[in-house]
Scaffold this active site. Structure first.
Site, PDB file in Angstrom:
ATOM      1  N   CYS A  81       0.829  -1.202   0.000  1.00  0.00           N
ATOM      2  CA  CYS A  81       0.000   0.000   0.000  1.00  0.00           C
ATOM      3  C   CYS A  81       0.867   1.256   0.000  1.00  0.00           C
ATOM      4  O   CYS A  81       1.779   1.384   0.835  1.00  0.00           O
ATOM      5  CB  CYS A  81      -0.919   0.010   1.216  1.00  0.00           C
ATOM      6  SG  CYS A  81      -2.004   1.456   1.273  1.00  0.00           S
ATOM      7  N   CYS A 162      -6.343   0.840  -2.213  1.00  0.00           N
ATOM      8  CA  CYS A 162      -6.311   0.101  -0.946  1.00  0.00           C
ATOM      9  C   CYS A 162      -6.223  -1.381  -1.271  1.00  0.00           C
ATOM     10  O   CYS A 162      -7.240  -2.018  -1.589  1.00  0.00           O
ATOM     11  CB  CYS A 162      -7.566   0.411  -0.128  1.00  0.00           C
ATOM     12  SG  CYS A 162      -7.632  -0.480   1.452  1.00  0.00           S
ATOM     13  N   GLN A 265     -19.489 -10.491   8.121  1.00  0.00           N
ATOM     14  CA  GLN A 265     -18.053 -10.693   8.255  1.00  0.00           C
ATOM     15  C   GLN A 265     -17.345 -10.059   7.067  1.00  0.00           C
ATOM     16  O   GLN A 265     -17.710 -10.280   5.913  1.00  0.00           O
ATOM     17  CB  GLN A 265     -17.724 -12.183   8.338  1.00  0.00           C
ATOM     18  CG  GLN A 265     -18.234 -12.858   9.597  1.00  0.00           C
ATOM     19  CD  GLN A 265     -17.467 -12.451  10.851  1.00  0.00           C
ATOM     20  OE1 GLN A 265     -16.495 -11.686  10.795  1.00  0.00           O
ATOM     21  NE2 GLN A 265     -17.898 -12.948  11.997  1.00  0.00           N
ATOM     22  N   GLU A 315     -30.983 -13.749  19.511  1.00  0.00           N
ATOM     23  CA  GLU A 315     -30.284 -12.515  19.178  1.00  0.00           C
ATOM     24  C   GLU A 315     -30.901 -11.361  19.956  1.00  0.00           C
ATOM     25  O   GLU A 315     -32.111 -11.333  20.196  1.00  0.00           O
ATOM     26  CB  GLU A 315     -30.384 -12.267  17.657  1.00  0.00           C
ATOM     27  CG  GLU A 315     -29.950 -10.907  17.171  1.00  0.00           C
ATOM     28  CD  GLU A 315     -28.500 -10.582  17.515  1.00  0.00           C
ATOM     29  OE1 GLU A 315     -28.269  -9.468  18.026  1.00  0.00           O
ATOM     30  OE2 GLU A 315     -27.610 -11.437  17.291  1.00  0.00           O
ATOM     31  N   ASN A 342     -32.935 -10.748  25.627  1.00  0.00           N
ATOM     32  CA  ASN A 342     -31.778 -10.154  26.294  1.00  0.00           C
ATOM     33  C   ASN A 342     -30.875 -11.305  26.712  1.00  0.00           C
ATOM     34  O   ASN A 342     -31.232 -12.098  27.583  1.00  0.00           O
ATOM     35  CB  ASN A 342     -32.224  -9.338  27.510  1.00  0.00           C
ATOM     36  CG  ASN A 342     -31.041  -8.716  28.240  1.00  0.00           C
ATOM     37  OD1 ASN A 342     -29.882  -8.994  27.943  1.00  0.00           O
ATOM     38  ND2 ASN A 342     -31.337  -7.878  29.216  1.00  0.00           N
ATOM     39  N   CYS A 389     -14.069 -12.390  18.722  1.00  0.00           N
ATOM     40  CA  CYS A 389     -13.330 -11.295  18.076  1.00  0.00           C
ATOM     41  C   CYS A 389     -12.487 -10.539  19.101  1.00  0.00           C
ATOM     42  O   CYS A 389     -11.943  -9.480  18.798  1.00  0.00           O
ATOM     43  CB  CYS A 389     -14.277 -10.349  17.350  1.00  0.00           C
ATOM     44  SG  CYS A 389     -15.520  -9.582  18.399  1.00  0.00           S
TER      45      CYS A 389
END
Length: 433
Positions: A81, A162, A265, A315, A342, A389
């Site tokens: 880059c 990029c 994703q 969810e 929740n 993550c």
């Protein structure tokens, strides 16, 4: 008056020293030892020696800046880059992909206190199918800045290309800049989001003032010429579709519809492998009942439903639950049910949990799933796959399962974001009781 030293006090120095780096942290910083503590130096790789200037010297660590590099690591590579080192998007393009993966795997192994079994990776370049570029009109230069933020700064780096973007989006950048710079409302543009969906690219333009008919026409003609779907966002919560089809992407051969603002994703190649690995690790059988927590719009849930007797997806975001239900319907899957709950509450008290679950999958956000782990233990599934993550919250949450008698059978590092400091992973826990 007495003065006491505070460990939090920033101590700056301009001392020059020569050091040799022996490690690479997940953020692409070389790590050396100086006065018995870790010294972090951006831009240096293991085995490299350099003259550095100490910039910060604290009780437990120090930071330095390279004045002159005296040797090169065999794993140093030329960044692809032209903006590397200025743009804050990537931190590790100067390191070979193999070195990046080793350093991230080592960091994950240290946190999890066990070896990493495998690295799940795809192409290290042209992998990002989503990007958000900041826009800012500069009155002094009379030009539109379009790009990403500088490392450690709010200034915008004008991005001309990029190489981590998928080729279609990367190639779009020059024409997109020209189009936006020619709008009458150029002073009122906030950002532009680009997404490569399964049915082609899309663009979301955030603008803070009403667009003229001429500007709208120019944008629509641009979208047709570039064969992309166009969405306008006059307010952060409003999305107006101007042209193109609604987007979708594939997961395990299924088609999942999504809104341009929904989370998907970023790395499609790793996502496909991640889903396949999760299915294999869970060893889903035709008679199994499976629970998918933090299920989103069904990235794992729907592939699970192709193999299990029954799948429940849970969810916390109502809009995603509605999309997951619609995706199940569009794919003809009738053995999957989605619930808006929740996830901090005790899901074991819900009617749909009465029959228990053979397998559980969870894919939480960075904050992890501390409030959920005891509920999973109550359900007593034979296998649990945790997709993470954030390795720090994964390590914390794992302790609950390990204390309850589960054992880690597989640990994988997901190279979801090559050349960056992001570290993702997945773990298989098995209960042999």
């Amino acid at each position: 008056m007495a003065q006491f030293y505070s460990a939090k006090r920033r101590v700056t120095t301009r001392q020059k020293i020569t050091v040799t780096v022996n490690d690479l942290d997940p953020f692409g910083q070389g790590v050396a030892r100086h006065n018995g503590k870790a010294l972090f130096i951006p831009g240096l790789l293991p085995t490299e020696t350099a003259e550095i200037t100490l910039k910060e010297d604290k009780r437990q660590f120090a930071r330095g800046e390279v004045s002159r590099r005296l040797s090169d690591s065999p794993e140093r590579v030329a960044p692809l880059c032209p903006h590397f080192g200025i743009c804050g998007g990537c931190q590790q393009q100067h390191a070979s992909v193999a070195l990046q993966q080793r350093s991230k795997s080592a960091a994950l192994a240290r946190l999890m206190k066990r070896d990493v079994n495998e690295v799940i990776a795809a192409e290290p370049w042209a992998y990002r199918r989503r990007a958000r570029l900041s826009l800012s009109w500069q009155p002094k230069t009379q030009r539109l800045e379009m790009g990403f933020r500088k490392a450690g700064d709010s200034d915008i780096v004008n991005v001309t290309r990029c190489p981590v973007l998928v080729h279609r989006l990367d190639a779009l950048l020059p024409a997109l800049r020209d189009c936006l710079a020619g709008l009458k409302a150029v002073r009122h543009l906030g950002h532009v989001e680009l997404v490569e969906a399964g049915n082609g690219p899309l663009m979301v333009l955030r603008h803070t003032a009403a667009l003229s008919a001429e500007d709208k026409d120019k944008l629509e003609r641009f979208s047709h010429s570039q064969k992309l779907a166009l969405f306008l966002a006059p307010q952060s919560e409003i999305l107006e579709q101007v042209s193109g089809e609604s987007p979708w992407y594939s997961s395990d051969g299924l088609r999942l519809s999504f809104s341009p603002r929904d989370f998907i994703q970023v790395n499609d190649g790793v996502n496909q492998q991640m889903v396949a690995r999760a299915l294999a690790w869970l060893d889903v059988q035709p008679g199994d009942r499976v629970l998918d927590l933090f299920c989103g719009m069904g990235n794992f849930t729907l592939p699970l439903a192709k193999r299990a007797a029954e799948v429940v997806g849970v969810e916390g975001v109502a809009d995603l639950v509605a999309k997951a239900q619609e995706n199940a319907r569009q794919n003809g899957l009738q053995n999957v049910t989605f619930f808006h709950e929740n996830l901090e509450d005790d899901v074991t008290k819900q009617p749909w949990a009465n029959h228990g679950f053979d397998k559980v999958l969870l894919d939480p956000a960075r904050a992890g799933a501390a409030g959920v782990m005891q509920h999973i233990i109550k359900l007593s599934p034979g296998r649990v796959v945790y997709v993470s993550c954030n390795p720090a919250t994964l390590a914390r949450d794992s302790e609950a399962l390990l204390s309850a008698g589960y054992q880690i059978q597989r640990l994988a590092m997901l190279d979801m974001f090559p050349h960056t400091g992001h570290l993702e992973s997945m773990v298989l826990f098995v209960n042999h009781k």
